[in-house]
Every structure is written in structure tokens, then in C-alpha cells.
Design an enzyme around this catalytic site. Sequence first.
Site, PDB file in Angstrom:
ATOM      1  N   ASP A 270       0.930   7.226  -2.981  1.00  0.00           N
ATOM      2  CA  ASP A 270       0.638   5.811  -3.008  1.00  0.00           C
ATOM      3  C   ASP A 270       1.188   5.328  -4.357  1.00  0.00           C
ATOM      4  O   ASP A 270       1.552   6.139  -5.223  1.00  0.00           O
ATOM      5  CB  ASP A 270      -0.856   5.517  -2.861  1.00  0.00           C
ATOM      6  CG  ASP A 270      -1.073   4.063  -2.426  1.00  0.00           C
ATOM      7  OD1 ASP A 270      -0.181   3.227  -2.658  1.00  0.00           O
ATOM      8  OD2 ASP A 270      -2.141   3.763  -1.855  1.00  0.00           O
TER       9      ASP A 270
HETATM   10  C1  BGC Z   1      -1.263   0.436  -1.424  1.00  0.00           C
HETATM   11  C2  BGC Z   1      -0.367   1.000  -0.347  1.00  0.00           C
HETATM   12  C3  BGC Z   1       0.938   0.256  -0.344  1.00  0.00           C
HETATM   13  C4  BGC Z   1       1.572   0.362  -1.717  1.00  0.00           C
HETATM   14  C5  BGC Z   1       2.903  -0.337  -1.844  1.00  0.00           C
HETATM   15  C6  BGC Z   1      -0.576   0.361  -2.771  1.00  0.00           C
HETATM   16  O1  BGC Z   1      -1.329  -0.365  -3.661  1.00  0.00           O
HETATM   17  O2  BGC Z   1      -2.430   1.208  -1.508  1.00  0.00           O
HETATM   18  O3  BGC Z   1      -0.992   0.927   0.903  1.00  0.00           O
HETATM   19  O4  BGC Z   1       1.765   0.742   0.664  1.00  0.00           O
HETATM   20  O5  BGC Z   1       0.688  -0.227  -2.660  1.00  0.00           O
HETATM   21  O6  BGC Z   1       2.763  -1.697  -1.830  1.00  0.00           O
END
Ligand code: BGC
Length: 739
Positions: A270
Amino acid sequence: MTKVLRKLRCILLFGIAFFLLPTNLQGQNSLYLDDTKFVDDRIEDALSRMTLEEKIAMCHAQSKFSTPGCPRLGIPEIWMSDGPHGVRMEFMWDSWSHADWTNDSCTVYPALTCLAATFNPILSFRYGNALGEEARYRKKDIILGPGVNIYRTPLNGRNFEYLGEDPFLASKMVVPYIQGVQKNGVAACMKHFALNNQDKWRDSINVEASDRALNEIYLPAFKAGVTEGKVWAVMGSYNRFRGQYCSHNNLLVNKILKGDWKFDGVFITDWGSAHNTIEAARNGLDIEMGSWTNGLSWGLSSAYNNYYLAQPFLRKIKSGELSESLLNEKVRRILRLNFRTNMDRNRPYGKKLTPEHKAIALKVAEEGIVLLKNEKQFFPIEKGRYNKIAVIGENAVKKLTQGGGSSELKPQEEISPLQGMIDKYGKDHILFSLGYASGEPNYSNELPSLYNADSLMTAAVETARNADVVILFGGLNKNFQQDCEGDDRKNMNLPFGQDELIVKLLEVNKNLGVVIISGNAVSMPWISKVNGLMQSWYLGSQGGIAAANIISGKVNPSGKLPFSIPKKLEDNGANSFGPIAYPGDGHNEVYKEDILVGYRWFDTKKIKPLFPFGYGLSYTTFVYGKARTDKRTYRPDETVKISFNLTNSGKMDGSEAVQLYVTQKNPTLLRPVKELKGFSKVALKAGETKIVEINLKVSDMAFYNDKISAWTLEQDDYEISIASSSRNIKSANTIKVVL
Ligand code: BGC
């Protein structure tokens, strides 16, 4: 001379690039992707030509949403986008500002809670395919979704991005979504692996859960996505599990995901969820994405070289502390992703904002809305039944595609419920009043509303007084600490004074129905006083049309709840053990309810929910015949064939999501009273009868025995129930399993 050298270099590079290209581009027709040996050979060849630095570069971000590929060898960059309800707007290269392009709007599909509520895997495939087409058109190689974390508490700020509380439902819905996306040569990236069941303290909280809960509740949807959906990418979660961060967790990634399930795709962090080079290198992390050097906090710009899998990784390989074979393994996976996506010359070109995309967004929205209460035939409100319809509530007009965190979208079109109602009934028949108001959505703060709450309430009461019927569009929204990433809700109540508003409206007009728009259960202290109630969701671009079609009866509701709605928060398993079970003590959190999540808890503990899992009414009635099984005794490798007649005995065409639950009669370990093991969405014309057939694999009735660390099926009697919800069994049969 330099000119000649340059020419020679050019010819050489072209030769290498040509060799790396799939054979079909070399003029042959080959389904090379199905030829594993071919792809493996190409991967090995490319790998052998890459320098250490080039390989390292592939393992971490070069911008907010891309990795660099290997330009010297013609290996393309990998571009990613959120996910999971549409293709997100573009961002600046190295900042979290929107790029403000004029061509990056999308079709917004309903939130995944809505998709789950359809109980319709065919729609899930069409949803995935439509999203994949738009992602491909926008030149994305990975779409950051679907989310399959289990709904453990109604407070989780991100439940709306997930597929509900039941692992079987989530598994059956996630597989076709993935297949639909990937059909377009775009990788789905299933997230957030694993145990990311709350957003409060998500960056650090350590989850302790039993092997049984892990295997029976929290992993099945991920497992189905990998083993059946063949997903090409998985995203790790921010939190820790058993002390180790999930994005480089030896048990979760090396042992389970890549070992037991044989995942051959790319495991991505993530954004900013890596914490350690050695663990990231050894424990299966392939690509590190993030924000600044340490992920979430503000820091240097263009700090990509400082990522854990960048220069620090390179240094440790050079010093011999880490082996280059760890890096090679990651690059192999990344190259395989290239072959599956942007180096697959057969992949379609994609499409965006087509009428078919609109149609699928509408269909999912219509099939997902759940009718929860309908007294005095409050719904449907046919055209002409009333002269003045009061539409009240901020959610009738608020842009609910914005906010919520990374799932925010820029819709080309977003039809609000108010617009849908005006289009349906005519503007002369609709009175509108805001009733309550919240501030603008913001990722990390609750911004104040610009309106005076008392004046809004007074105006709404006057509107209701003058109307023949009142429909309140309320619920949650995508503001901070509502249905929004980065934190959880503070309680289960309706926010912004809505409970009081409903009471005040009822004082002047008892002919009132409520449409809750949310991704989570809300408490409903006024439930006995309202005639009609619908659970609606973040419905996307076509939401207002879908809502008006259901309200007016143009479409018969057929959604069923993908989660239980408790009477009060403490009735819910995870919320009944005090802070250590939710949200934790700031460091640790223990899943004390174990496998008893959702209806498994309510049923086993004999607690009546306000509305049970799987519940949902229709404007017609369905009569279930007696269920039959093809025989009485089964061996573990067999399939039980259950069939029964289902009749639409009402006057309106409609669909029913029939459910099959299993109860083991004498288990040696505690098992939930019943568990969903099959379902089918059946469309029936008024008066029509169909024979419904559901197949149940006997092996699906096993439980995870953590004493021996294995799935176990016991010789026993099992009750197979056909039901219209987890609390409304229509017919039951007992079968015997012999080993
Ligand atoms: C989120 C993810 C997301 C990523 C990119 C993170 O803060 O938890 O689900 O895909 O950001 O935007």
C-alpha cells in the site's frame, strides 16, 4: 565515426527489443500468454540483460502512480490507478495534487458494498470488464482494486470499498470482478492483504487473530481471487499481523500467498506501507509504492531512490548482506506482469464512457438497493399517486463520488437522487429541502457546514408539512470519520442531526420513508415510526436514476444486505469485547470474537439484529417449494445438488437472491449456527415458477482445524437450508457425510 557507431547501436538495440517482443508482433500469430514456457524464456532473457541498477529501479515507484520499467530494453513503465469503483483522476508526477486534466473523467460504478448486495456474480463480471475497459483506455496497467477485507465492525471507514461480512459471498463476487478487469490486459490488484478491517491506527496497529479466523473468515476471498480469479497483483495492507508489517509479512506473503496459493503475480505495498529493507527483500514484497521516503509522512520530493527497495536494497546486495536472487525473483514477477499487460500486443484498446458502461453502472445500482421496510405499501410510489413529494436531505444532492480517500473519482456525469426524482415525477411534483448539511469532504479533517442547522431543519419541516409524502435521503457521506479512508466512524449514529430531523419531520408528516445512503450500518432509533426504509449505497454516476426507478416501481428491488445491521453497536461481535477487540489499545488489537463475525455472531449468540445478513424485501412475493437433494449420503469429493421450485406469486416481475446455509449437527469444535455456502439470483416474471438448482461442494462444508492446521471435514449430519435471508429459512434437509 560516431554517426556509424550510433547507427550500429541503434540496430543492436532494435534487435534486442525485437527479440524481447512477443512473437505475434514479429508477424506470427501466437497466443503466447498461454505458453508459460515462452513467457518464462522471455523473462529469463530480459533478466539476463538487465543491470543490477535497472532491476532495482523496477521494484519501486518513480512517481506517485508508476514504476519505470526498463527503457533501455524497451520494457514499458507500469501505470497504476485507484480503484476500485472507477478509474481515478490523474495526479501530478510527484505530488498529491490533482493534475486537472480535462480528459480524465470516468464512469463511476457503484461502491463494492452495492455490488455485494446484488448477490449477482454475472454483474460482478460485467462491472469488472467495464472498469477494465476504462482503465485500459486510460493506459493503466494495474487498477488498484477490488477490496475484499471483511466487514468486521460498522465503524470501519472503508467498508464501502469492500464486499461485506461473509467470506463466501465476497469470494464468489470477487472472482468474476477480477476476470472481467483482466480480460482487458489490465491487472486487478486485490487489496488490502490482510486483516485491514479498520482504518483507525491502520499504519501501525498489530492484529492478533487465530489461525481459524484467518482461514475461515479473513483469507477466503483473497484465496479465491488468487486461486480462481488468477489475480495478477495483490496489495499489502498498512497494519501489522502477529507483530510483522503485512506488506512484508513472512507468514502472509511468503508462506500463504506465494507458497500455499502459488500466487505468481506482483505483490505491491500500500502507499508507504514498507518499513524495512531486509524484511521487504526477504518477505515477498515486489514493488514499493508510497509517498515520501517513509511512506505516509511528508518529506523530500522525488525521494524514490531512498525507498526501502531502492538504494538501500542495492547497497545491501552490493555488500553481500542480501542475495541478488531475491531481487531477480521480484523482477521476474514484474516482467510477467508486463507480459500480461502492456507487453501483451493482443490486449484490446479499451473504451471509456460508453452507453454500455452507463448501463452496467445503472444495473448494479438498481440491483443493489435493499428494501428493508415497507409498511402500508409505502413503496413503490407510482407516478401520479401523490401530487407533492418532499425530497429532503443533503444526500439527495451531495456529490458522493468525491471524498472518501483514494477511491475518490471524477465522474463525467453524476445524477443525484434529487435529479432522478425530478426526472421521474416532474419538477412540479417535487419539493426539495436540504434539511441538514455537512462540510466539504476532506481527507483528514471534518470541515464545518456553511449552513445554519436550525434554519435548515425549520425549512425542511415546512416542506414536509406541505407535502403528501416525504422521502429523506440521508445516511453517511465521504467526509472524514464517515465513510472515508484514514480513520473510522466515532459511533454508529447518523451524523449531522439527522435523527432529530427525522423525528421533527414525522411530527408534521407521518407518511415518511427514509433512504440511507452509506457503506456501513447506521443505528435507527426512529425505525418503528417510519413506513418505508431502503438501504442504498454510494451508487455512482447513475445513482439518482437507479434510486428513482426503485422508488417509483419501474424496477423491483432485489438487493440483499451484505452485512448485518445490529440494533446497537455493542451487539456486534467485534464491538462487544471492549477496546482491546476494537479499535485496540493503540498498539495491539485482538480479534476476540474469532470466527463469529457478522451473522455468525448474531446467530450463535442468539442476538437479534435489527436487519439480518441476506435480508431484503421485494414489491412482489416469492414462494419457496420444498428443497430436495439428489441423495442423502455423500463422500467428501462429491457435490450436493439441491433443487426447489421458486414461484413469483405477486403481480410484478422481480428477482430473488436465494441463499443456501449449512449447519453441522455435531461438530467437535465450535462452529457458527449456520454459514452461507451457496446463493443464486433468480429472475421471475409475475406468476412464473422456476426450478432453482444450487450445487454445494461437500468439501466446502469443512472447517479449519487449528489444532492440526488443516481444513477438516467431519463425518456427521449436515443441515442444508434454503433461505431468503440468514434469519428466514424456507426449507431444510439433512444429509450425511461419510468419510
Ligand atoms: C490506499 C490504497 C490506495 C493507495 C493509492 C492508499 O492510501 O490505502 O487503497 O490504492 O492509497 O492511492
